[in-house]
Scaffold this motif. Structure first.
Motif, PDB file in Angstrom:
ATOM      1  N   GLY A  77      45.191  49.117  33.201  1.00  0.00           N
ATOM      2  CA  GLY A  77      45.066  49.051  34.644  1.00  0.00           C
ATOM      3  C   GLY A  77      43.636  49.230  35.136  1.00  0.00           C
ATOM      4  O   GLY A  77      43.400  49.331  36.336  1.00  0.00           O
ATOM      5  N   ARG A  78      42.678  49.232  34.196  1.00  0.00           N
ATOM      6  CA  ARG A  78      41.274  49.366  34.588  1.00  0.00           C
ATOM      7  C   ARG A  78      40.804  48.099  35.285  1.00  0.00           C
ATOM      8  O   ARG A  78      41.252  46.998  34.962  1.00  0.00           O
ATOM      9  CB  ARG A  78      40.411  49.644  33.362  1.00  0.00           C
ATOM     10  N   PRO A  79      39.875  48.193  36.228  1.00  0.00           N
ATOM     11  CA  PRO A  79      39.382  47.012  36.940  1.00  0.00           C
ATOM     12  C   PRO A  79      38.567  46.095  36.023  1.00  0.00           C
ATOM     13  O   PRO A  79      37.846  46.558  35.140  1.00  0.00           O
ATOM     14  CB  PRO A  79      38.503  47.579  38.049  1.00  0.00           C
ATOM     15  N   ILE A  80      38.699  44.797  36.238  1.00  0.00           N
ATOM     16  CA  ILE A  80      38.002  43.798  35.427  1.00  0.00           C
ATOM     17  C   ILE A  80      36.489  44.021  35.437  1.00  0.00           C
ATOM     18  O   ILE A  80      35.865  43.977  34.374  1.00  0.00           O
ATOM     19  CB  ILE A  80      38.387  42.370  35.863  1.00  0.00           C
ATOM     20  N   PRO A  81      35.840  44.257  36.585  1.00  0.00           N
ATOM     21  CA  PRO A  81      34.378  44.454  36.557  1.00  0.00           C
ATOM     22  C   PRO A  81      33.945  45.622  35.664  1.00  0.00           C
ATOM     23  O   PRO A  81      32.943  45.539  34.963  1.00  0.00           O
ATOM     24  CB  PRO A  81      34.023  44.723  38.021  1.00  0.00           C
ATOM     25  N   GLU A  82      34.734  46.672  35.644  1.00  0.00           N
ATOM     26  CA  GLU A  82      34.405  47.837  34.819  1.00  0.00           C
ATOM     27  C   GLU A  82      34.480  47.482  33.335  1.00  0.00           C
ATOM     28  O   GLU A  82      33.589  47.801  32.553  1.00  0.00           O
ATOM     29  CB  GLU A  82      35.379  48.976  35.146  1.00  0.00           C
ATOM     30  N   VAL A  83      35.545  46.810  32.948  1.00  0.00           N
ATOM     31  CA  VAL A  83      35.724  46.425  31.539  1.00  0.00           C
ATOM     32  C   VAL A  83      34.684  45.393  31.145  1.00  0.00           C
ATOM     33  O   VAL A  83      34.128  45.436  30.044  1.00  0.00           O
ATOM     34  CB  VAL A  83      37.159  45.909  31.306  1.00  0.00           C
ATOM     35  N   ALA A  84      34.398  44.435  32.035  1.00  0.00           N
ATOM     36  CA  ALA A  84      33.404  43.399  31.754  1.00  0.00           C
ATOM     37  C   ALA A  84      32.042  44.027  31.492  1.00  0.00           C
ATOM     38  O   ALA A  84      31.337  43.639  30.553  1.00  0.00           O
ATOM     39  CB  ALA A  84      33.333  42.414  32.911  1.00  0.00           C
ATOM     40  N   GLU A  85      31.670  44.993  32.297  1.00  0.00           N
ATOM     41  CA  GLU A  85      30.384  45.662  32.107  1.00  0.00           C
ATOM     42  C   GLU A  85      30.357  46.387  30.768  1.00  0.00           C
ATOM     43  O   GLU A  85      29.370  46.331  30.034  1.00  0.00           O
ATOM     44  CB  GLU A  85      30.133  46.656  33.242  1.00  0.00           C
ATOM     45  N   GLU A  86      31.457  47.030  30.427  1.00  0.00           N
ATOM     46  CA  GLU A  86      31.555  47.750  29.155  1.00  0.00           C
ATOM     47  C   GLU A  86      31.428  46.801  27.967  1.00  0.00           C
ATOM     48  O   GLU A  86      30.816  47.128  26.962  1.00  0.00           O
ATOM     49  CB  GLU A  86      32.896  48.487  29.103  1.00  0.00           C
ATOM     50  N   LEU A  87      32.009  45.605  28.106  1.00  0.00           N
ATOM     51  CA  LEU A  87      31.971  44.617  27.026  1.00  0.00           C
ATOM     52  C   LEU A  87      30.690  43.794  27.019  1.00  0.00           C
ATOM     53  O   LEU A  87      30.418  43.070  26.062  1.00  0.00           O
ATOM     54  CB  LEU A  87      33.176  43.672  27.141  1.00  0.00           C
ATOM     55  N   GLY A  88      29.949  43.845  28.106  1.00  0.00           N
ATOM     56  CA  GLY A  88      28.713  43.077  28.187  1.00  0.00           C
ATOM     57  C   GLY A  88      28.926  41.612  28.508  1.00  0.00           C
ATOM     58  O   GLY A  88      28.147  40.768  28.093  1.00  0.00           O
ATOM     59  N   VAL A  89      29.996  41.308  29.235  1.00  0.00           N
ATOM     60  CA  VAL A  89      30.256  39.931  29.658  1.00  0.00           C
ATOM     61  C   VAL A  89      30.329  39.888  31.178  1.00  0.00           C
ATOM     62  O   VAL A  89      30.535  40.911  31.831  1.00  0.00           O
ATOM     63  CB  VAL A  89      31.573  39.362  29.061  1.00  0.00           C
ATOM     64  N   HIS A  90      30.153  38.718  31.723  1.00  0.00           N
ATOM     65  CA  HIS A  90      30.225  38.546  33.173  1.00  0.00           C
ATOM     66  C   HIS A  90      31.674  38.761  33.621  1.00  0.00           C
ATOM     67  O   HIS A  90      32.625  38.341  32.950  1.00  0.00           O
ATOM     68  CB  HIS A  90      29.746  37.150  33.550  1.00  0.00           C
ATOM     69  N   SER A  91      31.859  39.428  34.756  1.00  0.00           N
ATOM     70  CA  SER A  91      33.214  39.730  35.222  1.00  0.00           C
ATOM     71  C   SER A  91      34.012  38.468  35.518  1.00  0.00           C
ATOM     72  O   SER A  91      35.226  38.426  35.326  1.00  0.00           O
ATOM     73  CB  SER A  91      33.181  40.641  36.448  1.00  0.00           C
ATOM     74  N   GLY A  92      33.336  37.395  35.961  1.00  0.00           N
ATOM     75  CA  GLY A  92      34.025  36.123  36.196  1.00  0.00           C
ATOM     76  C   GLY A  92      34.579  35.537  34.907  1.00  0.00           C
ATOM     77  O   GLY A  92      35.673  34.970  34.876  1.00  0.00           O
ATOM     78  N   THR A  93      33.817  35.677  33.828  1.00  0.00           N
ATOM     79  CA  THR A  93      34.270  35.196  32.520  1.00  0.00           C
ATOM     80  C   THR A  93      35.499  35.966  32.067  1.00  0.00           C
ATOM     81  O   THR A  93      36.499  35.378  31.640  1.00  0.00           O
ATOM     82  CB  THR A  93      33.142  35.346  31.481  1.00  0.00           C
ATOM     83  N   LEU A  94      35.432  37.279  32.176  1.00  0.00           N
ATOM     84  CA  LEU A  94      36.570  38.100  31.769  1.00  0.00           C
ATOM     85  C   LEU A  94      37.787  37.809  32.643  1.00  0.00           C
ATOM     86  O   LEU A  94      38.915  37.727  32.139  1.00  0.00           O
ATOM     87  CB  LEU A  94      36.206  39.581  31.829  1.00  0.00           C
ATOM     88  N   HIS A  95      37.557  37.629  33.922  1.00  0.00           N
ATOM     89  CA  HIS A  95      38.661  37.289  34.827  1.00  0.00           C
ATOM     90  C   HIS A  95      39.313  35.971  34.396  1.00  0.00           C
ATOM     91  O   HIS A  95      40.544  35.847  34.377  1.00  0.00           O
ATOM     92  CB  HIS A  95      38.161  37.194  36.273  1.00  0.00           C
ATOM     93  N   SER A  96      38.484  35.001  34.015  1.00  0.00           N
ATOM     94  CA  SER A  96      39.004  33.715  33.549  1.00  0.00           C
ATOM     95  C   SER A  96      39.834  33.885  32.280  1.00  0.00           C
ATOM     96  O   SER A  96      40.911  33.304  32.139  1.00  0.00           O
ATOM     97  CB  SER A  96      37.827  32.770  33.289  1.00  0.00           C
ATOM     98  N   TRP A  97      39.345  34.708  31.355  1.00  0.00           N
ATOM     99  CA  TRP A  97      40.080  34.948  30.113  1.00  0.00           C
ATOM    100  C   TRP A  97      41.427  35.604  30.394  1.00  0.00           C
ATOM    101  O   TRP A  97      42.447  35.219  29.821  1.00  0.00           O
ATOM    102  CB  TRP A  97      39.271  35.824  29.161  1.00  0.00           C
ATOM    103  N   VAL A  98      41.418  36.591  31.266  1.00  0.00           N
ATOM    104  CA  VAL A  98      42.658  37.294  31.596  1.00  0.00           C
ATOM    105  C   VAL A  98      43.633  36.340  32.270  1.00  0.00           C
ATOM    106  O   VAL A  98      44.839  36.336  31.967  1.00  0.00           O
ATOM    107  CB  VAL A  98      42.368  38.530  32.487  1.00  0.00           C
ATOM    108  N   SER A  99      43.132  35.498  33.176  1.00  0.00           N
ATOM    109  CA  SER A  99      44.006  34.528  33.849  1.00  0.00           C
ATOM    110  C   SER A  99      44.632  33.564  32.853  1.00  0.00           C
ATOM    111  O   SER A  99      45.826  33.273  32.919  1.00  0.00           O
ATOM    112  CB  SER A  99      43.209  33.731  34.890  1.00  0.00           C
ATOM    113  N   ARG A 100      43.825  33.063  31.907  1.00  0.00           N
ATOM    114  CA  ARG A 100      44.354  32.158  30.882  1.00  0.00           C
ATOM    115  C   ARG A 100      45.397  32.864  30.028  1.00  0.00           C
ATOM    116  O   ARG A 100      46.428  32.296  29.698  1.00  0.00           O
ATOM    117  CB  ARG A 100      43.236  31.639  29.993  1.00  0.00           C
ATOM    118  N   TRP A 101      45.102  34.105  29.660  1.00  0.00           N
ATOM    119  CA  TRP A 101      46.039  34.849  28.833  1.00  0.00           C
ATOM    120  C   TRP A 101      47.368  35.034  29.557  1.00  0.00           C
ATOM    121  O   TRP A 101      48.433  34.856  28.971  1.00  0.00           O
ATOM    122  CB  TRP A 101      45.447  36.211  28.465  1.00  0.00           C
TER     123      TRP A 101
END
Length: 92
Positions: free
Chosen positions: A5-29
């Motif tokens: 339930g963590r916010p995408i921007p927080e996880v994206a920053e932790e992983l070192g990827v752009h939040s839009g990219t992570l959002h796209s991955w999550v949406s596809r998944w």
């Protein structure tokens, strides 16, 4: 995100990827069950082997077993050969 339930921007920053990219991955998944493809995963590939894949797997396992057996035979032959070469010759 999905499980925690963590916010995408927080996880994206932790992983070192752009939040839009992570959002796209999550949406596809969520849409397809896979973040790497826009196409839905085929139903047969969800933890099951097709008959042709199962047959090939069985063939490869048999082949591997035969090759391992042949390797053991060759190792024994080599061992015998080494012993013969190392043994003192008898004078006749």
């Amino acid at each position: 995100m999905i499980e925690t339930g963590r916010p995408i921007p927080e996880v994206a920053e932790e992983l070192g990827v752009h939040s839009g990219t992570l959002h796209s991955w999550v949406s596809r998944w969520r849409r397809n069950g896979s973040a790497s493809s826009d196409r839905p995963a085929p139903a047969a590939s969800v933890g099951r082997l097709r008959d042709t894949e199962r047959a090939e797997l069985e063939r490869l396992r048999r082949e591997m077993s035969e090759k391992k057996k042949r390797i053991r035979e060759l190792e024994m032959e080599l061992d015998v050969f080494k012993r013969c070469m190392g043994a003192p010759r008898s004078s006749v």
